[in-house]
Design a protein around this motif. Structure first.
Motif, PDB file in Angstrom:
ATOM      1  N   CYS A  87       0.415  10.557  -6.679  1.00 37.02           N
ATOM      2  CA  CYS A  87       0.512   9.326  -6.932  1.00 37.02           C
ATOM      3  C   CYS A  87      -0.667   8.766  -7.912  1.00 37.02           C
ATOM      4  CB  CYS A  87       0.174   8.557  -5.693  1.00 37.02           C
ATOM      5  SG  CYS A  87      -1.113   8.818  -4.578  1.00 37.02           S
ATOM      6  N   LEU A  88      -0.505   7.441  -8.296  1.00 36.55           N
ATOM      7  CA  LEU A  88      -1.441   6.902  -9.517  1.00 36.55           C
ATOM      8  C   LEU A  88      -2.753   6.852  -8.884  1.00 36.55           C
ATOM      9  CD1 LEU A  88       0.912   3.915 -10.462  1.00 36.55           C
ATOM     10  CD2 LEU A  88       0.449   5.985 -11.894  1.00 36.55           C
TER      11      LEU A  88
ATOM     12  N   GLU B  40      -3.770   3.788  -7.103  1.00 35.73           N
ATOM     13  CA  GLU B  40      -3.154   3.523  -5.837  1.00 35.73           C
ATOM     14  C   GLU B  40      -3.441   4.415  -4.739  1.00 35.73           C
ATOM     15  OE1 GLU B  40       0.976   4.858  -6.515  1.00 35.73           O
ATOM     16  OE2 GLU B  40       1.933   3.865  -4.806  1.00 35.73           O
TER      17      GLU B  40
ATOM     18  N   GLN C 188      -6.940   2.751  -3.540  1.00 38.00           N
ATOM     19  CA  GLN C 188      -6.444   1.599  -2.817  1.00 38.00           C
ATOM     20  C   GLN C 188      -5.869   1.793  -1.482  1.00 38.00           C
ATOM     21  OE1 GLN C 188      -3.893  -1.936  -4.100  1.00 38.00           O
ATOM     22  NE2 GLN C 188      -4.488  -1.333  -6.176  1.00 38.00           N
TER      23      GLN C 188
ATOM     24  N   MET D  89      -7.979   1.197   1.905  1.00 36.32           N
ATOM     25  CA  MET D  89      -7.333   0.521   3.085  1.00 36.32           C
ATOM     26  C   MET D  89      -7.527   1.361   4.382  1.00 36.32           C
ATOM     27  SD  MET D  89      -3.709  -1.199   2.899  1.00 36.32           S
ATOM     28  CE  MET D  89      -3.745  -1.480   1.103  1.00 36.32           C
TER      29      MET D  89
END
Lengths: 281, 115
Positions: B90-91, B94, B97, B101
């Protein structure tokens, strides 16, 4: 090393150390460490851009209302089609481009006078497609095309769940990108996952047609009554969509169409171009 | 615990499990965390120290299990994000984050702290 950005008709190559931080309708902000922030404003105009008539509006919006737009010349601008203007004359940081013969304008505003290499990379690659043409979108790891007159409604980029919604007359096109697919699918097939997760959200029975282990289509059951009712003004219309499991990129791509159906070949083109790009770095 | 001042500080923080946490692994290989229930500060002050708080159980998904298994008391948030980005393709932003979270949610439950 540059990366392509396609957004709302705009096409631009951005250096690898810069990334889009704001993506909105007709506006993109690009930033990177130790580089000036770049704001790109773009959109259709009623007539071809005229720097004398329309320039003051752009200058005021850029906070340099006392400057004047002057033709910008550099050795690398000679091959560019359309016109290019810059302001202020001393240390230019606003560059206005009229892409080809379209009735559109792209204004590139840097927070400080940009280095020549950055300016050249941006300006040479800038292009804009009008709303009445097929538009290519390329943002983060997504790549797709939208039919003419599709207007961006909302775009959200939450971790693991990207969603872009477009309206096209009485049709809504929704592009979703879910990741990581290996976690979401959890050893189940794409069709099983689709039945359990996506179709539940639509609140009605949809027909699923698998075309291989990595792709499936879903649609309202085809019946004459449904087709007639879908054409009536008060009816919310039909649902049609496609799901693709991008195994290499570990993503699930979903395209959903709600409302009045667009021509089948347009939908097929939209779905076939919907893909992910390899992540660099 | 000092609050991180910026994004860079937050990425350099090292998540560590809080005392009193017990973990088990389910048949599917997912981590189950048993932790004492968190109370509102005013309620916690009223209760005598001898009162044992009820245990809550939280089962992590595959991605959460991956992150949890890489929390070793030395890996920073940035290290975890990089490993997530590499493992799940994934990025980077991303992954940052998502990991942030996850750590925030476990922190709110009193499972993780930042060092």
């Amino acid at each position: 090393m540059t990366a392509s950005l396609g957004w709302d008709g705009l096409r631009v190559e951005i250096p690898a150390n810069m990334e889009p931080v704001i993506l909105d309708r007709g506006f993109v902000r690009i930033a990177g460490p130790d580089l000036p922030v770049l704001d790109l404003r773009f959109g259709p105009e009623k007539a071809p851009f005229d720097p004398d008539k329309d320039g003051s509006r752009l200058l005021k919006a850029s906070g340099i209302g006392d400057a004047r737009l002057a033709p910008f010349h550099a050795p690398w601008t000679e091959r560019l089609e359309g016109g290019i203007w810059a302001a202020p004359s001393a240390e230019a940081r606003l560059f206005v481009l009229r892409p080809r013969e379209t009735k559109g304008v792209v204004a590139a505003l840097f927070s400080a006078p940009p280095p020549t290499t950055l300016l050249r990379t941006i300006v040479v690659s800038l292009d804009w497609a009008p709303p009445d043409a097929w538009r290519s979108w390329c943002c983060y790891d997504l790549r797709f095309e939208t039919p003419p007159h599709a207007v961006l409604g909302t775009a959200s980029f939450r971790p693991g769940a990207f969603k872009l919604e477009f309206s096209l007359g009485r049709t809504t096109l929704i592009f979703e990108r879910l990741a990581p697919a290996s976690v979401l699918l959890a050893e189940t097939t794409l069709e099983t996952w689709l039945e359990k997760n996506v179709l539940r959200g639509h609140g009605r029975g949809l027909c699923i047609t698998s075309s291989g282990p990595a792709e499936a289509r879903f649609a309202d059951p085809a019946s004459p009554w449904r087709r007639i009712l879908a054409g009536l003004p008060f009816n919310p219309g039909q649902v049609r969509g496609g799901v693709r499991h991008d195994k290499a990129g570990n993503r699930i791509l979903i395209l959903t169409e709600r409302g009045r159906s667009i021509p089948a070949q347009d939908f097929d083109r939209t779905f076939s171009t919907y893909a992910t790009t390899a992540i660099q770095g | 615990m000092q609050q991180p001042q910026s994004k860079a500080d937050a990425l350099c923080a090292v998540p560590v499990p809080m005392p009193g946490i017990r973990t088990t692994v389910s048949d599917q290989g997912l981590v189950r965390i048993s932790h004492p229930a968190t109370l509102k500060p005013w309620l916690a002050r009223l209760l005598p120290a001898s009162v044992a708080l009820p245990l809550r159980t939280l089962e992590l998904d595959a991605m959460g299990t991956f992150v949890w298994n890489h929390i070793d008391g030395t890996a920073t948030v940035d290290d975890l994000a990089r490993q997530v980005a590499q493992h799940y393709a994934c990025l980077p932003a991303e992954a940052q984050q998502a990991v942030a979270m996850f750590i925030r949610q476990l922190g709110q439950r009193g499972i993780l702290g930042l060092r």
